[in-house]
Design a protein around this motif. Structure first.
Motif, PDB file in Angstrom:
ATOM      1  N   SER A 217      48.237 -43.411 -14.438  1.00 30.82           N
ATOM      2  CA  SER A 217      48.221 -42.447 -15.532  1.00 30.82           C
ATOM      3  C   SER A 217      46.791 -42.184 -16.008  1.00 30.82           C
ATOM      4  CB  SER A 217      49.098 -42.929 -16.690  1.00 30.82           C
ATOM      5  OG  SER A 217      48.550 -44.057 -17.343  1.00 30.82           O
TER       6      SER A 217
ATOM      7  N   TYR B  89      52.515 -38.226 -23.969  1.00 33.25           N
ATOM      8  CA  TYR B  89      53.243 -39.178 -23.122  1.00 33.25           C
ATOM      9  C   TYR B  89      54.153 -38.493 -22.103  1.00 33.25           C
ATOM     10  CZ  TYR B  89      56.966 -42.414 -21.804  1.00 33.25           C
ATOM     11  OH  TYR B  89      57.895 -43.138 -21.085  1.00 33.25           O
TER      12      TYR B  89
ATOM     13  N   MET C 121      53.828 -38.996 -18.272  1.00 39.35           N
ATOM     14  CA  MET C 121      54.154 -40.377 -17.914  1.00 39.35           C
ATOM     15  C   MET C 121      55.646 -40.620 -18.066  1.00 39.35           C
ATOM     16  SD  MET C 121      52.672 -43.228 -16.929  1.00 39.35           S
ATOM     17  CE  MET C 121      54.044 -43.524 -15.834  1.00 39.35           C
TER      18      MET C 121
ATOM     19  N   ARG D  63      59.321 -48.623 -22.666  1.00 32.72           N
ATOM     20  CA  ARG D  63      58.302 -47.761 -22.051  1.00 32.72           C
ATOM     21  C   ARG D  63      56.888 -48.262 -22.320  1.00 32.72           C
ATOM     22  NH1 ARG D  63      61.522 -42.344 -24.105  1.00 32.72           N
ATOM     23  NH2 ARG D  63      62.963 -42.259 -22.330  1.00 32.72           N
TER      24      ARG D  63
ATOM     25  N   PHE E 178      52.538 -46.798 -21.828  1.00 37.32           N
ATOM     26  CA  PHE E 178      51.701 -45.609 -21.637  1.00 37.32           C
ATOM     27  C   PHE E 178      50.227 -46.000 -21.688  1.00 37.32           C
ATOM     28  CE2 PHE E 178      50.294 -41.330 -23.685  1.00 37.32           C
ATOM     29  CZ  PHE E 178      49.861 -40.858 -22.451  1.00 37.32           C
TER      30      PHE E 178
ATOM     31  N   HIS F 214      46.478 -44.930 -21.684  1.00 37.78           N
ATOM     32  CA  HIS F 214      45.682 -43.737 -21.964  1.00 37.78           C
ATOM     33  C   HIS F 214      44.513 -44.106 -22.872  1.00 37.78           C
ATOM     34  CE1 HIS F 214      47.001 -43.241 -26.233  1.00 37.78           C
ATOM     35  NE2 HIS F 214      47.964 -44.021 -25.793  1.00 37.78           N
TER      36      HIS F 214
END
Length: 525
Positions: free
Chosen positions: A291, A432, A435, A459, A461, A463
């Protein structure tokens, strides 16, 4: 099969048609429309119109819309870009000369709303019922009142300071300065009148006449550059979707200015890994590293295709994916690198499959909660703040310019195989979302989860130098990720929410899921 002794939701199984949305009233209206003979487009537009009334933090008629529509028998989906453009007078030099920034809740963040134009276009070209008929449920709820649901009330309460900034917004959406509680009844008669105009006159009822005049007057009173001509010239565009192959499935997204391309880039990178046999730590690490690479390129290269060039073919190439995989150390977090080097959040999603096999994937957004926080008082239209994504950096693909669309986070998805629609799907949650598409599809295809399980699993994420983790991820997994160099944080809000409807070839049934993070549901018959 899930453990029925534990909390959770089962996926919905239906024989003919199904709808999945993030609000129970929207799902109910979609199913009513399907039962009345409407197709997927009729049901989807009726549902999203209702949601603009009953979930005003997340979406309104003053926002954007994207859609992917797969008519039965069509080998590739139809893509519609209904995102809004900046005013004709907006250019970077004007802002720089006056030392004006495009801040979150300023009129300069408001793009000409694209949603109504997109709804009207989709219905005209692919629906079976009139816009006037489709909007009746939303009009009635806005006029007579609707009951506030639990997640909506929670979001409302969190965002009272935004609503309180604008006197007109506060008057319409706060009760003695406070948010309504779950179970309260709320109305928006001004919005009901606006929807009646649209029902009577079509998109012209919004982009011309009293509604447009009300919006422009409000924005210009705050220093905005918007004109009636900006509204009169607004229009959606059919665009060519972008796609990639993942484990024998074709994943389709709308092209930039949306960020769906980033989801495809991540899938290409992750296709080189055996995700299904990875531990939680290994999988989260790989997702985070992929990501970071995709989002770096998104931020540097994505923009309005009418004004900038995004190298789509290059970013979807095997070479780019190999370079990105080469940057991933399975034991250590790495800083992302741009290949090649170049100089330079709040939403609702729904999907519908009808009795004829037509599939609609639709997303509608204000961007952030209550958008700009600016309400046009006469029309009851809350306005988006999508232009907050613009910058003033000359030469950057996302630099503000006249009648330009900013890079947009909202992305509907469509999964296909052998020329047939397998699943309309989408995940909300601002940045998000790309992703989210990856986590959802990988959960089903790589890990064998059912559609509801794939929506509900915790979940993550990665970044901006941070790895966000939801509460359901164990402290032991977090500790191992920290050992690999990740700067982890436990998010205060759930990472998005989503819906999906899967067409099961083996049984002929539809299998639908709606994320537990919202009030919504899946229903069908």
């Amino acid at each position: 099969m899930r453990n029925f002794f534990l909390p959770g939701r089962s996926p919905l199984y239906a024989a003919q048609a199904a709808a999945a949305t993030s609000h129970p009233m929207s799902t109910l209206v979609a199913v009513e429309m399907l039962r009345a003979g409407g197709n997927a487009v009729d049901a989807g537009i009726a549902a999203v119109a209702v949601q603009t009334v009953v979930d005003p933090m997340m979406t309104v008629v003053g926002g954007d819309c994207f859609a992917l529509y797969a008519p039965k028998g069509r080998a590739t989906p139809i893509a519609l870009n209904g995102s809004g453009r900046s005013p004709a007078a907006a250019n970077a030099a004007w802002y720089r000369e006056r030392n004006i920034s495009i801040t979150q809740h300023s009129p300069h963040a408001v793009m000409v709303p694209g949603a109504i134009g997109a709804w009207a276009q989709l219905l005209k070209d692919h629906g079976t019922k009139s816009l006037g008929e489709i909007l009746q449920h939303a009009i009635k709820l806005a006029d007579e009142g609707y009951i506030v649901q639990s997640r909506v009330a929670w979001d409302w309460n969190r965002n009272v300071p935004i609503a309180a900034k604008d006197p007109d917004t506060a008057k319409s959406f706060l009760i003695d300065g406070k948010a309504p509680v779950a179970g309260a009844r709320m109305r928006n008669p001004q919005l009901a009148a606006t929807l009646r105009l649209v029902a009577e006159k079509g998109a012209a009822g919004f982009y011309q006449g009293a509604v447009a005049e009300d919006i422009v007057t409000k924005l210009r009173s705050l220093g905005g550059l918007h004109t009636l001509e900006d509204f009169a010239s607004a229009h959606p565009d059919y665009v060519t979707p972008v796609s990639t192959d993942y484990r024998g499935y074709q994943v389709y997204e709308c092209p930039p200015n949306g960020q769906g391309l980033a989801a495809l880039m991540m899938l290409n990178v992750l296709s080189g890994y055996d995700i299904g046999n990875m531990s939680d730590v290994e999988r989260i690490h790989a997702f985070a590293e992929a990501s970071k690479q995709a989002y770096l390129h998104r931020n540097a290269l994505f923009g309005d295709p009418e004004q900038v060039h995004t190298p789509v073919d290059q970013l979807l190439s095997r070479g780019w994916a190999q370079q990105a995989r080469g940057r991933i150390d399975p034991a250590r977090a790495q800083a992302p690198v741009l290949f090649p080097a170049k100089a330079h959040k709040d939403t609702i999603y729904l999907c519908v499959v009808d009795r004829d096999g037509n599939a609609l994937s639709l997303i509608n957004s204000l961007f952030e909660a209550f958008g700009s926080g600016i309400l046009a008082p006469g029309s009851g239209v809350m306005l988006n703040n999508r232009g907050f994504s613009f910058n003033l950096e000359e030469g950057h693909p996302n630099c503000v310019a006249p009648r330009k669309r900013p890079m947009n986070t909202i992305i509907p998805g469509m999964l296909m195989r052998d020329g047939e629609a397998v699943a309309p799907f989408g995940v909300m949650g601002g940045h998000y979302q790309a992703m989210g598409h990856v986590e959802l599809l990988s959960g089903i295809i790589d890990r064998g989860l059912d559609v509801q399980e794939a929506l509900d699993v915790p979940r993550s994420f990665g970044h901006d130098g941070v790895l966000d983790l939801e509460q359901g991820i164990s402290v032991d997994v977090e500790a191992e990720l920290q050992k690999r160099g990740h700067n982890t944080t436990r998010v205060a809000l759930p990472l998005g929410s989503g819906q999906i409807i899967w067409r099961d070839r083996a049984t002929g049934s539809l299998i639908a899921g709606s994320d537990c993070r919202k009030d919504g549901s899946a229903a069908g018959f």
